[in-house]
Design a protein around this motif. Structure first.
Motif, PDB file in Angstrom:
ATOM      1  N   GLY A   1       0.857  -0.745   0.427  1.00  0.00           N
ATOM      2  CA  GLY A   1       0.140  -0.007  -0.080  1.00  0.00           C
ATOM      3  C   GLY A   1       1.086   1.552  -0.238  1.00  0.00           C
ATOM      4  O   GLY A   1       1.839   1.330   0.227  1.00  0.00           O
ATOM      5  N   THR A   2       0.214   2.622   0.405  1.00  0.00           N
ATOM      6  CA  THR A   2       0.709   3.332   0.137  1.00  0.00           C
ATOM      7  C   THR A   2       2.495   3.595   1.585  1.00  0.00           C
ATOM      8  O   THR A   2       1.167   3.303   2.471  1.00  0.00           O
ATOM      9  CB  THR A   2      -0.307   4.698   0.649  1.00  0.00           C
ATOM     10  N   PRO A   3       2.778   4.446   1.663  1.00  0.00           N
ATOM     11  CA  PRO A   3       3.488   4.371   2.455  1.00  0.00           C
ATOM     12  C   PRO A   3       2.540   4.945   4.185  1.00  0.00           C
ATOM     13  O   PRO A   3       3.062   4.658   4.791  1.00  0.00           O
ATOM     14  CB  PRO A   3       4.712   5.888   2.540  1.00  0.00           C
ATOM     15  N   GLU A   4       1.634   5.791   3.629  1.00  0.00           N
ATOM     16  CA  GLU A   4       0.996   6.008   4.708  1.00  0.00           C
ATOM     17  C   GLU A   4      -0.034   5.396   5.658  1.00  0.00           C
ATOM     18  O   GLU A   4      -0.177   4.957   6.791  1.00  0.00           O
ATOM     19  CB  GLU A   4       0.353   6.934   5.074  1.00  0.00           C
ATOM     20  N   ALA A   5      -0.780   4.324   4.581  1.00  0.00           N
ATOM     21  CA  ALA A   5      -1.576   3.484   4.636  1.00  0.00           C
ATOM     22  C   ALA A   5      -1.099   2.365   5.403  1.00  0.00           C
ATOM     23  O   ALA A   5      -0.824   1.915   6.308  1.00  0.00           O
ATOM     24  CB  ALA A   5      -2.080   2.632   3.583  1.00  0.00           C
ATOM     25  N   VAL A   6       0.502   1.696   5.090  1.00  0.00           N
ATOM     26  CA  VAL A   6       1.292   0.514   5.523  1.00  0.00           C
ATOM     27  C   VAL A   6       1.654   1.094   6.981  1.00  0.00           C
ATOM     28  O   VAL A   6       1.534   0.615   8.023  1.00  0.00           O
ATOM     29  CB  VAL A   6       2.403   0.353   4.799  1.00  0.00           C
ATOM     30  N   TYR A   7       1.899   2.421   7.532  1.00  0.00           N
ATOM     31  CA  TYR A   7       2.812   3.109   8.452  1.00  0.00           C
ATOM     32  C   TYR A   7       1.378   3.168   9.664  1.00  0.00           C
ATOM     33  O   TYR A   7       1.921   2.593  10.759  1.00  0.00           O
ATOM     34  CB  TYR A   7       3.328   4.032   8.434  1.00  0.00           C
ATOM     35  N   ASP A   8       0.391   3.767   9.199  1.00  0.00           N
ATOM     36  CA  ASP A   8      -0.155   4.156   9.999  1.00  0.00           C
ATOM     37  C   ASP A   8      -1.754   2.731   9.566  1.00  0.00           C
ATOM     38  O   ASP A   8      -2.213   2.893  11.261  1.00  0.00           O
ATOM     39  CB  ASP A   8      -1.292   5.132   9.612  1.00  0.00           C
ATOM     40  N   HIS A   9      -2.094   2.488   9.495  1.00  0.00           N
ATOM     41  CA  HIS A   9      -2.783   0.886   9.290  1.00  0.00           C
ATOM     42  C   HIS A   9      -2.346  -0.450   9.070  1.00  0.00           C
ATOM     43  O   HIS A   9      -1.847  -0.942   8.380  1.00  0.00           O
ATOM     44  CB  HIS A   9      -3.953   0.714   8.088  1.00  0.00           C
ATOM     45  N   PRO A  10      -0.831  -0.836   9.799  1.00  0.00           N
ATOM     46  CA  PRO A  10      -0.234  -2.354   9.792  1.00  0.00           C
ATOM     47  C   PRO A  10      -0.991  -2.844   9.746  1.00  0.00           C
ATOM     48  O   PRO A  10      -1.945  -3.443  10.886  1.00  0.00           O
ATOM     49  CB  PRO A  10       0.731  -2.447  10.671  1.00  0.00           C
ATOM     50  N   VAL A  11      -0.808  -4.511   9.002  1.00  0.00           N
ATOM     51  CA  VAL A  11      -2.273  -5.560   9.150  1.00  0.00           C
ATOM     52  C   VAL A  11      -1.660  -6.858  10.342  1.00  0.00           C
ATOM     53  O   VAL A  11      -2.885  -7.285  10.438  1.00  0.00           O
ATOM     54  CB  VAL A  11      -2.627  -5.889   7.849  1.00  0.00           C
ATOM     55  N   ASN A  12      -0.688  -6.744  10.449  1.00  0.00           N
ATOM     56  CA  ASN A  12      -0.493  -8.210  11.600  1.00  0.00           C
ATOM     57  C   ASN A  12       1.175  -7.340  12.484  1.00  0.00           C
ATOM     58  O   ASN A  12       1.285  -6.063  12.203  1.00  0.00           O
ATOM     59  CB  ASN A  12       0.096  -9.107  10.893  1.00  0.00           C
ATOM     60  N   PRO A  13       1.639  -8.272  13.169  1.00  0.00           N
ATOM     61  CA  PRO A  13       2.812  -7.533  13.986  1.00  0.00           C
ATOM     62  C   PRO A  13       3.688  -7.287  13.553  1.00  0.00           C
ATOM     63  O   PRO A  13       5.020  -7.079  13.891  1.00  0.00           O
ATOM     64  CB  PRO A  13       2.481  -8.646  14.861  1.00  0.00           C
ATOM     65  N   PHE A  14       3.607  -8.133  12.306  1.00  0.00           N
ATOM     66  CA  PHE A  14       5.558  -8.052  12.264  1.00  0.00           C
ATOM     67  C   PHE A  14       5.364  -6.930  10.869  1.00  0.00           C
ATOM     68  O   PHE A  14       6.767  -6.534  10.846  1.00  0.00           O
ATOM     69  CB  PHE A  14       5.416  -9.534  11.079  1.00  0.00           C
ATOM     70  N   VAL A  15       4.433  -6.346  10.457  1.00  0.00           N
ATOM     71  CA  VAL A  15       4.866  -5.009   9.729  1.00  0.00           C
ATOM     72  C   VAL A  15       4.919  -3.577  10.685  1.00  0.00           C
ATOM     73  O   VAL A  15       5.636  -2.508  10.524  1.00  0.00           O
ATOM     74  CB  VAL A  15       3.210  -5.238   8.760  1.00  0.00           C
TER      75      VAL A  15
END
Length: 369
Positions: free
Chosen positions: A219-233
């Motif tokens: 996803g976008t950098p903002e989406a990945v940073y603000d809304h990580p889908v799991n503990p690893f991310v």
């Protein structure tokens, strides 16, 4: 040119380097393949380039199957971490090399080669180095020359493998900004590999987080940073604090402390771990009665405009890391050994991960990644 990656798999012996990866990389965007060593990002990049052949799956460029197309015919430009410049050639000849070795019927004339090379050297702001040898340039300058050489053959796709990994921190930061400006000028579909989270967040239009050969999130950098889908991310994209928590009736709690939590209605109930970033920890000099955890400051480190605090909650074993502007230290009267209160102002709870450590990628098992 868009890139489609369809169910790609690659093994090296018993080691699974790429595990059923499917991605769609939009044309004209700069995509970062981000992950720790051994995550499969470099192997995937080499498969896109044609330097490695997938065990199964397809690679398509703008809808056309390129899986079995030789690397020399894929129209890709490749930039390696260690420049790979010819030491005995001048900068001009290095950049011109890809044009001079083209088949005679496709090779531009000498005047056209000179025009294109000088135009590229101006683009990377190094036209004054044309007659120098690579050994006479700094590391950052050599990497920009390597990029100019990759662009000389007018590739359809630009691939960069840890392009700034061999450079010091200040040069890396400068080249990151420069690469972003260059990409905004040329809008060439670009894929670059990095293990540097800050680099990926700052430079890319899109981030693909990889771990153990699989895509964890894109996803976008903002989406990945603000809304990580799991503990690893969550744990890979920056430092985190972990708190034992329980979700019940749509609310998460650390003991008696209620946590602010994104999308609480969609959380399953049960025990888990609350992930809180250091900048999402509020520090209070006094208990304001609105819910906070008592803690003692173990240490304070000032890095530029930021103060980093290590605190220990009463009865807790692990240190809590918090960040705040340096200018807030004096007004709050904070100092090591002082009793204070901490309050998470933003958190993400993953149910079912209680009493577990954050996911850790396995070490690199293949030299290409």
């Amino acid at each position: 040119m868009s890139i489609e990656i369809e169910h790609v798999n690659k093994r090296f012996g018993h080691f699974v380097a790429v595990d059923n990866v499917s991605l769609s990389l939009p044309a004209g965007q700069l995509t970062a393949l981000l992950g720790p060593s051994g995550s499969g990002k470099t192997t995937l990049l080499r498969i896109i380039a044609g330097l490695e052949h997938a065990d199964s799956g397809r690679i398509r460029f703008h809808g056309e199957d390129a899986t079995d197309v030789h690397v020399s015919r894929r129209g890709v430009g490749f930039v390696f971490q260690h420049y790979a410049l010819f030491k005995h050639m001048t900068v001009f000849d290095n950049v011109a090399y890809g044009l001079t070795v083209k088949p005679r019927r496709l090779r531009p004339g000498k005047a056209e080669i000179r025009r294109r090379v000088m135009e590229l050297l101006e683009l990377v702001q190094l036209d004054w180095t044309a007659h120098r040898l690579p050994s006479q340039l700094s590391g950052g300058q050599r990497q920009r020359i390597a990029l100019a050489r990759a662009l000389a053959v007018e590739p359809k796709v630009l691939l960069l493998d840890e392009p700034f990994g061999a450079l010091d921190a200040q040069v890396r930061a400068e080249l990151r900004r420069w690469l972003r400006r260059l990409h905004d000028d040329i809008h060439l579909t670009t894929v670059f590999v990095t293990h540097d989270q800050e680099e990926a967040l700052e430079v890319s239009d899109r981030i693909v987080v990889m771990n153990q050969g699989r895509v964890e999130q894109e996803g976008t950098p903002e989406a990945v940073y603000d809304h990580p889908v799991n503990p690893f991310v969550f744990s890979f994209l920056g430092q985190v604090n972990l708190f034992h928590a329980r979700v019940q009736d749509g609310q998460a709690r650390i003991g008696d402390l209620a946590l602010p939590m994104a999308a609480p209605d969609h959380q399953p109930e049960g025990d888990g771990l609350a992930y809180v970033r250091p900048h999402d920890i509020e520090i209070l000099a006094e208990d304001d009665g609105q819910g906070a955890l008592a803690a003692v400051i173990q240490g304070i480190t000032v890095v530029g405009p930021t103060a980093r605090l290590e605190l220990k909650v009463a009865g807790g074993k692990d240190l809590i890391h918090a960040e705040l502007p340096k200018t807030q230290l004096a007004p709050l009267g904070l100092s090591p050994g002082m009793k204070t209160w901490v309050r998470p102002v933003n958190s993400r709870v993953f149910v079912g991960h209680r009493n577990q450590n954050p996911p850790v990628a396995e070490p690199a098992l293949h030299p290409r990644d």
